[in-house]
Design an enzyme around this catalytic site. Structure first.
Site, PDB file in Angstrom:
ATOM      1  N   SER A 188      32.726  -5.784  -8.112  1.00 44.09           N
ATOM      2  CA  SER A 188      33.222  -6.113  -6.773  1.00 44.09           C
ATOM      3  C   SER A 188      34.501  -6.945  -6.853  1.00 44.09           C
ATOM      4  CB  SER A 188      32.168  -6.917  -6.007  1.00 44.09           C
ATOM      5  OG  SER A 188      30.967  -6.204  -5.973  1.00 44.09           O
TER       6      SER A 188
ATOM      7  N   GLU B 243      32.068   2.564  -4.890  1.00 42.12           N
ATOM      8  CA  GLU B 243      33.272   2.541  -4.050  1.00 42.12           C
ATOM      9  C   GLU B 243      33.242   1.364  -3.067  1.00 42.12           C
ATOM     10  OE1 GLU B 243      35.507   5.791  -3.218  1.00 42.12           O
ATOM     11  OE2 GLU B 243      34.665   7.026  -4.814  1.00 42.12           O
ATOM     12  N   GLY B 244      32.855   0.220  -3.598  1.00 34.89           N
ATOM     13  CA  GLY B 244      32.755  -0.989  -2.792  1.00 34.89           C
ATOM     14  C   GLY B 244      31.338  -1.146  -2.281  1.00 34.89           C
TER      15      GLY B 244
HETATM   16  C1  FAD Z   1      26.685   5.900 -10.656  1.00 33.83           C
HETATM   17  C2  FAD Z   1      27.881   5.006 -10.535  1.00 33.83           C
HETATM   18  C3  FAD Z   1      29.137   5.562 -10.552  1.00 33.83           C
HETATM   19  C4  FAD Z   1      30.275   4.743 -10.490  1.00 33.83           C
HETATM   20  N1  FAD Z   1      31.514   5.313 -10.594  1.00 33.83           N
HETATM   21  C5  FAD Z   1      32.600   4.494 -10.734  1.00 33.83           C
HETATM   22  C6  FAD Z   1      33.889   5.041 -11.011  1.00 33.83           C
HETATM   23  O1  FAD Z   1      34.068   6.270 -11.093  1.00 33.83           O
HETATM   24  N2  FAD Z   1      34.929   4.186 -11.219  1.00 33.83           N
HETATM   25  C7  FAD Z   1      34.774   2.837 -11.134  1.00 33.83           C
HETATM   26  O2  FAD Z   1      35.738   2.123 -11.349  1.00 33.83           O
HETATM   27  N3  FAD Z   1      33.563   2.282 -10.837  1.00 33.83           N
HETATM   28  C8  FAD Z   1      32.482   3.084 -10.648  1.00 33.83           C
HETATM   29  N4  FAD Z   1      31.245   2.531 -10.378  1.00 33.83           N
HETATM   30  C9  FAD Z   1      31.123   1.079 -10.297  1.00 33.83           C
HETATM   31  C10 FAD Z   1      30.833   0.578  -8.888  1.00 33.83           C
HETATM   32  O3  FAD Z   1      31.947   0.747  -8.078  1.00 33.83           O
HETATM   33  C11 FAD Z   1      30.394  -0.882  -9.027  1.00 33.83           C
HETATM   34  O4  FAD Z   1      29.115  -0.871  -9.597  1.00 33.83           O
HETATM   35  C12 FAD Z   1      30.375  -1.603  -7.703  1.00 33.83           C
HETATM   36  O5  FAD Z   1      31.682  -1.813  -7.262  1.00 33.83           O
HETATM   37  C13 FAD Z   1      29.655  -2.946  -7.788  1.00 33.83           C
HETATM   38  O6  FAD Z   1      30.118  -3.698  -8.864  1.00 33.83           O
HETATM   39  P1  FAD Z   1      29.083  -4.371  -9.879  1.00 33.83           P
HETATM   40  O7  FAD Z   1      28.173  -3.311 -10.339  1.00 33.83           O
HETATM   41  O8  FAD Z   1      29.866  -5.087 -10.925  1.00 33.83           O
HETATM   42  O9  FAD Z   1      28.274  -5.389  -9.022  1.00 33.83           O
HETATM   43  P2  FAD Z   1      28.688  -6.906  -8.732  1.00 33.83           P
HETATM   44  O10 FAD Z   1      30.084  -6.993  -8.293  1.00 33.83           O
HETATM   45  O11 FAD Z   1      28.284  -7.752  -9.875  1.00 33.83           O
HETATM   46  O12 FAD Z   1      27.759  -7.221  -7.502  1.00 33.83           O
HETATM   47  C14 FAD Z   1      26.371  -7.521  -7.631  1.00 33.83           C
HETATM   48  C15 FAD Z   1      25.812  -7.734  -6.239  1.00 33.83           C
HETATM   49  O13 FAD Z   1      26.432  -8.855  -5.632  1.00 33.83           O
HETATM   50  C16 FAD Z   1      27.039  -8.491  -4.439  1.00 33.83           C
HETATM   51  N5  FAD Z   1      28.265  -9.253  -4.266  1.00 33.83           N
HETATM   52  C17 FAD Z   1      29.330  -9.278  -5.083  1.00 33.83           C
HETATM   53  N6  FAD Z   1      30.270 -10.113  -4.598  1.00 33.83           N
HETATM   54  C18 FAD Z   1      29.800 -10.613  -3.442  1.00 33.83           C
HETATM   55  C19 FAD Z   1      30.301 -11.503  -2.457  1.00 33.83           C
HETATM   56  N7  FAD Z   1      31.518 -12.019  -2.556  1.00 33.83           N
HETATM   57  N8  FAD Z   1      29.532 -11.797  -1.408  1.00 33.83           N
HETATM   58  C20 FAD Z   1      28.320 -11.238  -1.275  1.00 33.83           C
HETATM   59  N9  FAD Z   1      27.796 -10.371  -2.147  1.00 33.83           N
HETATM   60  C21 FAD Z   1      28.520 -10.068  -3.230  1.00 33.83           C
HETATM   61  C22 FAD Z   1      27.301  -7.011  -4.585  1.00 33.83           C
HETATM   62  O14 FAD Z   1      27.436  -6.371  -3.330  1.00 33.83           O
HETATM   63  C23 FAD Z   1      26.063  -6.568  -5.301  1.00 33.83           C
HETATM   64  O15 FAD Z   1      25.014  -6.443  -4.402  1.00 33.83           O
HETATM   65  C24 FAD Z   1      30.115   3.342 -10.383  1.00 33.83           C
HETATM   66  C25 FAD Z   1      28.842   2.810 -10.316  1.00 33.83           C
HETATM   67  C26 FAD Z   1      27.736   3.600 -10.406  1.00 33.83           C
HETATM   68  C27 FAD Z   1      26.392   2.965 -10.366  1.00 33.83           C
END
Ligand code: FAD
Lengths: 382, 265
Positions: free
Chosen positions: A132, A363-364
């Site tokens: 994120s 995607e966010g």
């Molecule tokens: C199957 C799959 C395909 C994907 N494909 C791609 C791709 O093609 N390219 C790419 O770049 N990424 C890809 N992603 C990554 C995806 O975009 C990220 O997993 C997503 O953006 C969340 O990031 P994170 O997993 O690091 O979670 P984190 O950022 O660690 O978040 C963990 C939790 O905390 C919450 N959170 C974070 N910050 C805050 C805040 N400020 N306030 C409140 N809540 C918060 C989040 O919403 C989440 O619930 C993919 C993920 C999956 C699972």
């Protein structure tokens, strides 16, 4: 007054996608979900019909569709399989930064091969340490000679294990935060690129998702997209374009859940009548239909807004967030309507719940969408 | 070489069909019209001939209410035919196969094609009369149940097989000829997205109904009139076997087959 009618052209695109989804994707959806197989032959057929690279302008050999038409196609595909749809639209995501920020020379060099032949690209933003909070990413780009050296690791990259070209976001200096982030085109064949095998996942199992490591990978300056430090903005503007189709993808999954649930409710009998004649089930179906209808209108509206040239950040965040949450509610209720059968892998609805879940995360994540929505909302009161 | 393909718009087989209020015909309000399945095979055959003989052009011709005819024509354009002609049907009076053949003949004659291709029958009314009536009106030989069609340029003959219940009959005929294709013997291609977009913008030549009516004179009126339309009645006579075990059910099934259905003695 807004006009909600689809043109004949819109409908014929919908028909094409529906037919492909029904005849080519649906028959393999359960098998790919069970085995985690990446059905390349289906993606190739989809490419042949022009269902990939939907956002590439016609001057580079693409179909140059507007976002509403893209959304109509994505919803139809996702009705058959959310995971396959993720892999089919990953090229749009990966190529969008180039469309937004690339030079004419780069577009003319990179885009046509994707439209002439089947190739996959992947969008590499997320890292093990940051998803994120993309502004805090750690993959380094060091200037060297007339190019850059990339070091770092990306994870959860859709089509990462199979793509031939990556759009990689790296920072020139982590201390610069957002302002250091720069976008690059990196062929997978570059020395020092290591793509891991696909991860085992809850859903979207027909899509391949994996990590990519960059060990001293040389990238010529001609493969930098946009200016140094423009990468974060390119990533955000890319997601402004691609978030709405994720809402459409959620709607496709939700429509499949509603279709299965409604048909089942007319067949399954308890206490002497079809469960669809019990009011408790009717109320569920009515709520599902309302949720889906609202979600679809939000997606259409966001796409329409963006097609008229606006950034659509607020509208697309609302659409993606609402549609993906609605898809979770709808697929959950579909399982409930199926009762114990809904929990069984021999029936199609439990897959829909697992597939819907991803639309709330990638995607966010929806928490981030709500932050964006609240920020825009409060700004208008400040 | 010029090829004309007759492309009929028919109700989408996935739509829900019902009789109109007076019970005289199918209720077509809100129905989606598509290119008839057998005519898709005819379009495919035309495109195969075109690919085999460079310089060949293919024109699709549809007779019907303009919005419906356009659906069949745009579908044909998306598959790869070069041009399209819409022959407008009378807006409020019924048509029959002979009137259809006359109207189509009026249009086909303009293009002097070497081959007129059609599906063996339409997937809605399954009448199968138009191709032979058209051949008769235009004075062209006509054949049905055609498969494996080729044009031998050096001798300028068409060769094809006719699928009969007993086997394949091979025929040679010099063009022009009207050929009605065996249903779905080839595997029609799927239209690609860029072609779909292109087909939506392609021009369609139009022959308005008043022009057709003027050319046909007295022949512009259908001689037959539909008087009723019913959906097939739901099948009855299904029998559910209830048994405690699969073995018992199988035994009961065999008994019924032997004693009641007389399937085996
Ligand atoms: C199957 C799959 C395909 C994907 N494909 C791609 C791709 O093609 N390219 C790419 O770049 N990424 C890809 N992603 C990554 C995806 O975009 C990220 O997993 C997503 O953006 C969340 O990031 P994170 O997993 O690091 O979670 P984190 O950022 O660690 O978040 C963990 C939790 O905390 C919450 N959170 C974070 N910050 C805050 C805040 N400020 N306030 C409140 N809540 C918060 C989040 O919403 C989440 O619930 C993919 C993920 C999956 C699972």
């Amino acid at each position: 007054m807004p006009d909600f009618s689809l043109s004949e052209e819109d409908r014929s695109l919908q028909d094409l996608a529906r037919k492909f989804a029904k005849t080519e994707m649906a028959p393999h959806a359960a098998e790919c979900d069970r085995t985690g197989r990446f059905p390349e032959e289906i993606y190739r057929k989809g490419w042949e019909l022009g269902l990939m690279n939907l956002n590439v302008p016609t001057e580079f050999g693409g179909s140059g569709l507007g976002l509403l038409q893209q959304c109509l196609i994505v919803e139809e595909l996702a009705h058959a399989c959310g995971g396959m749809t993720t892999s089919i639209i990953a090229n749009c995501l990966a190529l969008e930064p180039l469309l937004l920020g690339g030079s004419r020379e780069q577009k003319g060099r990179v885009l046509p091969p994707f439209c002439k032949e089947y190739h996959l690209a992947a969008f590499a933003l997320t890292e093990p340490g940051t998803g994120s909070d993309a502004g805090a990413l750690q993959t380094r780009a060091r200037k060297e000679g007339d190019g850059y050296i990339l070091d770092g690791e990306k994870c959860f990259i859709s089509n990462g294990p199979v793509a031939e070209l990556y759009t990689v976001f790296a920072t020139l200096d982590p201390a610069l935060k957002h302002k250091g982030i720069t976008a690059f085109l990196v062929p997978r064949s570059s020395p020092g690129v290591h793509a891991a095998k696909g991860e085992e996942k809850l859903g979207h199992r027909a899509s391949s998702t994996g990590s990519i490591r960059f060990d001293g990978v040389r990238v010529p300056a001609s493969d930098r997209i946009g200016a140094e430090g423009e990468g974060f903005s390119l990533a955000m503007r890319t997601l402004d374009q691609t978030r709405t189709p994720i809402g459409a993808l959620a709607n496709g999954i939700a429509q499949a859940a509603l279709d299965h649930a409604a048909a089942y409710s007319l067949k399954r009998k308890t206490f002497g009548k079809p469960i669809g004649e019990h009011q408790a089930i009717q109320l569920k179906l009515a709520n599902m239909a309302q949720d889906l209808h609202a979600a679809r209108l939000l997606v259409w509206h966001a796409a329409w807004t963006i097609d008229r040239g606006a950034s659509g950040t607020l509208e697309s965040s609302i659409a993606k967030c609402f549609a993906s949450d609605a898809a979770m509610r709808i697929t959950d209720e579909a399982i409930q309507i199926f009762g114990g059968y809904g929990y069984m892998k021999d029936y199609p609805v439990e897959k829909l719940l697992r597939d819907a879940k991803l639309t709330q995360i990638y995607e966010g994540a929806n928490e981030i969408q709500r932050i964006v929505i609240a920020r825009e909302l409060l700004a208008s009161y400040a | 070489m010029e090829i004309v393909v007759l492309t009929k718009p028919v109700p989408d087989s996935e739509s829900r069909l019902r009789p109109n209020a007076t019970g005289t015909a199918l209720d077509t309000t809100g129905l989606k019209f598509v290119l008839a399945g057998y005519d898709e095979s005819a379009v495919e055959q035309a495109l195969l001939l075109k690919e085999a003989s460079p310089g060949t052009t293919v024109r699709a011709i549809a007779f019907g209410l303009p919005a419906r005819a356009d659906e069949a024509l745009r579908a044909s354009l998306a598959l790869g035919v070069d041009s399209a002609t819409s022959v407008e049907a009378p807006p409020d009076t019924p048509v029959d196969p002979i009137l259809t053949a006359r109207a189509l003949a009026h249009a086909v004659a303009r293009y002097r094609p070497a081959i007129v291709l059609a599906g063996k029958q339409a997937s809605d009314d399954e009448a199968g009369l138009v191709p032979s009536a058209l051949g008769e009106i235009l004075g062209m030989p006509d054949f049905g149940s055609v498969v494996n069609l080729h044009w031998l340029a050096d001798r300028n003959v068409l060769t094809f097989d006719r699928a009969t219940p007993d086997g394949l009959e091979s025929i040679e005929v010099p063009p022009p000829a009207v050929l009605a294709l065996q249903q779905a013997w080839n595997d029609p291609r799927t239209a690609k997205l860029p072609m779909i977009l292109k087909s939506r913008r392609a021009p369609i030549d139009r022959i308005p109904w008043p022009d057709v009516a003027a050319a046909l004179g007295e022949g512009a009126i259908a001689r037959t009139r539909p008087v009723g339309f019913r959906l097939p009645s739901a099948r009855t006579g299904a029998k559910m076997i209830s048994a405690k075990s699969a073995e018992e059910a199988a035994r009961e099934l065999v008994r019924i087959l032997q004693e009641e259905a007389n399937v085996f003695p």
